[in-house]
Scaffold this motif. Structure first.
Motif, PDB file in Angstrom:
ATOM      1  N   THR A  65       2.886  -1.931  -1.006  1.00 24.97           N
ATOM      2  CA  THR A  65       1.611  -1.445  -0.552  1.00 24.97           C
ATOM      3  C   THR A  65       1.076  -2.403   0.550  1.00 24.97           C
ATOM      4  O   THR A  65       1.442  -3.549   0.429  1.00 24.97           O
ATOM      5  N   ASP A  66       0.176  -1.750   1.261  1.00 26.35           N
ATOM      6  CA  ASP A  66      -0.596  -2.685   2.356  1.00 26.35           C
ATOM      7  C   ASP A  66      -2.110  -2.180   1.978  1.00 26.35           C
ATOM      8  O   ASP A  66      -2.493  -1.211   2.509  1.00 26.35           O
ATOM      9  N   ALA A  67      -2.796  -2.972   1.122  1.00 23.80           N
ATOM     10  CA  ALA A  67      -4.024  -2.506   0.885  1.00 23.80           C
ATOM     11  C   ALA A  67      -5.083  -3.693   0.555  1.00 23.80           C
ATOM     12  O   ALA A  67      -4.628  -4.829   0.223  1.00 23.80           O
ATOM     13  N   PRO A  68      -6.531  -3.491   0.632  1.00 26.67           N
ATOM     14  CA  PRO A  68      -7.473  -4.296   0.338  1.00 26.67           C
ATOM     15  C   PRO A  68      -7.200  -4.827  -1.236  1.00 26.67           C
ATOM     16  O   PRO A  68      -6.946  -3.811  -1.605  1.00 26.67           O
ATOM     17  N   ALA A  69      -8.026  -5.972  -1.630  1.00 26.09           N
ATOM     18  CA  ALA A  69      -7.907  -6.104  -3.030  1.00 26.09           C
ATOM     19  C   ALA A  69      -8.732  -5.098  -3.957  1.00 26.09           C
ATOM     20  O   ALA A  69      -8.147  -4.920  -4.928  1.00 26.09           O
ATOM     21  N   PRO A  70      -9.734  -4.632  -3.434  1.00 25.16           N
ATOM     22  CA  PRO A  70     -10.591  -3.772  -4.166  1.00 25.16           C
ATOM     23  C   PRO A  70      -9.716  -2.582  -4.374  1.00 25.16           C
ATOM     24  O   PRO A  70      -9.930  -1.922  -5.475  1.00 25.16           O
ATOM     25  N   ALA A  71      -8.944  -2.131  -3.535  1.00 25.57           N
ATOM     26  CA  ALA A  71      -8.269  -0.776  -3.745  1.00 25.57           C
ATOM     27  C   ALA A  71      -7.043  -1.069  -4.771  1.00 25.57           C
ATOM     28  O   ALA A  71      -6.846  -0.344  -5.635  1.00 25.57           O
ATOM     29  N   VAL A  72      -6.457  -2.285  -4.750  1.00 24.77           N
ATOM     30  CA  VAL A  72      -5.495  -2.527  -5.600  1.00 24.77           C
ATOM     31  C   VAL A  72      -5.988  -2.817  -7.013  1.00 24.77           C
ATOM     32  O   VAL A  72      -5.415  -2.509  -8.025  1.00 24.77           O
ATOM     33  N   GLN A  73      -7.083  -3.395  -7.175  1.00 22.98           N
ATOM     34  CA  GLN A  73      -7.790  -3.549  -8.538  1.00 22.98           C
ATOM     35  C   GLN A  73      -8.069  -2.085  -9.036  1.00 22.98           C
ATOM     36  O   GLN A  73      -7.979  -2.036 -10.167  1.00 22.98           O
ATOM     37  N   GLU A  74      -8.717  -1.293  -8.345  1.00 19.15           N
ATOM     38  CA  GLU A  74      -9.092   0.087  -8.929  1.00 19.15           C
ATOM     39  C   GLU A  74      -7.625   0.909  -9.340  1.00 19.15           C
ATOM     40  O   GLU A  74      -7.559   1.380 -10.351  1.00 19.15           O
ATOM     41  N   MET A  75      -6.608   0.727  -8.482  1.00 23.92           N
ATOM     42  CA  MET A  75      -5.259   1.141  -8.626  1.00 23.92           C
ATOM     43  C   MET A  75      -4.644   0.701 -10.221  1.00 23.92           C
ATOM     44  O   MET A  75      -4.371   1.507 -11.058  1.00 23.92           O
ATOM     45  N   GLU A  76      -4.919  -0.474 -10.125  1.00 29.10           N
ATOM     46  CA  GLU A  76      -4.426  -1.197 -11.514  1.00 29.10           C
ATOM     47  C   GLU A  76      -5.225  -0.876 -12.739  1.00 29.10           C
ATOM     48  O   GLU A  76      -4.621  -0.537 -13.909  1.00 29.10           O
ATOM     49  N   ARG A  77      -6.618  -0.616 -12.428  1.00 28.35           N
ATOM     50  CA  ARG A  77      -7.526  -0.343 -13.468  1.00 28.35           C
ATOM     51  C   ARG A  77      -6.934   1.085 -14.052  1.00 28.35           C
ATOM     52  O   ARG A  77      -7.053   1.390 -15.224  1.00 28.35           O
ATOM     53  N   LEU A  78      -6.491   1.967 -13.323  1.00 24.21           N
ATOM     54  CA  LEU A  78      -6.522   3.464 -13.334  1.00 24.21           C
ATOM     55  C   LEU A  78      -5.104   3.390 -14.251  1.00 24.21           C
ATOM     56  O   LEU A  78      -4.645   4.214 -15.116  1.00 24.21           O
ATOM     57  N   MET A  79      -4.055   2.460 -13.679  1.00 22.65           N
ATOM     58  CA  MET A  79      -2.715   2.455 -14.203  1.00 22.65           C
ATOM     59  C   MET A  79      -2.932   2.200 -15.886  1.00 22.65           C
ATOM     60  O   MET A  79      -2.146   2.745 -16.430  1.00 22.65           O
ATOM     61  N   ARG A  80      -3.787   1.088 -16.032  1.00 18.19           N
ATOM     62  CA  ARG A  80      -3.878   0.758 -17.487  1.00 18.19           C
ATOM     63  C   ARG A  80      -4.530   1.696 -18.138  1.00 18.19           C
ATOM     64  O   ARG A  80      -4.299   1.668 -19.520  1.00 18.19           O
ATOM     65  N   LEU A  81      -5.192   2.523 -17.673  1.00 14.18           N
ATOM     66  CA  LEU A  81      -6.001   3.823 -18.564  1.00 14.18           C
ATOM     67  C   LEU A  81      -5.010   4.815 -18.471  1.00 14.18           C
ATOM     68  O   LEU A  81      -5.230   5.548 -19.577  1.00 14.18           O
ATOM     69  N   HIS A  82      -4.184   5.020 -17.830  1.00 13.61           N
ATOM     70  CA  HIS A  82      -3.283   6.200 -18.018  1.00 13.61           C
ATOM     71  C   HIS A  82      -2.285   5.957 -19.201  1.00 13.61           C
ATOM     72  O   HIS A  82      -1.510   5.237 -19.275  1.00 13.61           O
ATOM     73  N   ASP A  83      -1.989   7.287 -19.844  1.00 14.36           N
ATOM     74  CA  ASP A  83      -1.316   7.249 -21.037  1.00 14.36           C
ATOM     75  C   ASP A  83       0.139   7.223 -20.857  1.00 14.36           C
ATOM     76  O   ASP A  83       0.980   6.586 -21.525  1.00 14.36           O
ATOM     77  N   ASP A  84       0.562   7.560 -19.645  1.00 16.09           N
ATOM     78  CA  ASP A  84       1.892   7.566 -19.436  1.00 16.09           C
ATOM     79  C   ASP A  84       2.554   6.164 -19.032  1.00 16.09           C
ATOM     80  O   ASP A  84       3.635   6.074 -19.032  1.00 16.09           O
ATOM     81  N   VAL A  85       1.762   5.190 -18.379  1.00 19.15           N
ATOM     82  CA  VAL A  85       1.993   4.155 -17.908  1.00 19.15           C
ATOM     83  C   VAL A  85       2.056   2.875 -19.094  1.00 19.15           C
ATOM     84  O   VAL A  85       1.132   2.846 -19.466  1.00 19.15           O
ATOM     85  N   MET A  86       3.103   2.313 -19.268  1.00 18.71           N
ATOM     86  CA  MET A  86       3.311   1.295 -20.477  1.00 18.71           C
ATOM     87  C   MET A  86       3.036  -0.187 -19.814  1.00 18.71           C
ATOM     88  O   MET A  86       2.183  -0.685 -20.522  1.00 18.71           O
ATOM     89  N   ARG A  87       3.541  -0.621 -18.712  1.00 19.08           N
ATOM     90  CA  ARG A  87       3.238  -1.908 -18.134  1.00 19.08           C
ATOM     91  C   ARG A  87       3.180  -1.714 -16.791  1.00 19.08           C
ATOM     92  O   ARG A  87       3.622  -0.803 -16.015  1.00 19.08           O
TER      93      ARG A  87
END
Length: 117
Positions: A65-87
């Motif tokens: 990806t090519d993204a600003p830090a706040p966009a990456v932080q938001e994506m990681e936050r949503l990944m950690r909340l998603h039930d299908d994503v383990m790590r």
């Protein structure tokens, strides 16, 4: 903008298309927040070294990806909340390498060795 590489492990009971749909979903989160998905790869189902949430295997997904830090932080936050994503693993890199990742190159090397036999 900073460059990142992300590796995500999804539950093994998902289908391949559902696992690839996760890339589309989280890539959309990035674009909504001002970033872009440069490249994506589906590495397949692999056996893990240890159990995670009672799973022995998982779908491995890779994104550049090519993204600003706040966009990456938001994506990681949503990944950690998603039930299908383990790590999730995110690494900031200086530049994206051209061509397939090392995992995909290994698969290509094995296929070419098999054809030579």
């Amino acid at each position: 903008m900073p460059l990142y590489e992300h590796v995500m492990i999804a539950r093994q009971d998902l289908s391949g298309t559902q696992a690839e749909g996760l890339i589309e979903h989280f890539g959309g989160v990035l674009t909504d927040n001002g970033g872009k998905l440069v490249d994506q790869e589906y590495w397949g189902v692999k056996t893990m070294a240890y159990r995670i949430n009672k799973n022995r295997k998982g779908h491995y997904l890779f994104m550049r990806t090519d993204a600003p830090a706040p966009a990456v932080q938001e994506m990681e936050r949503l990944m950690r909340l998603h039930d299908d994503v383990m790590r999730v693993l995110t690494i900031k890199v200086d530049e994206h390498k051209e061509g397939p990742s090392v995992q995909m190159q290994k698969r290509d090397d094995r296929d070419s060795r098999r054809d030579n036999r």
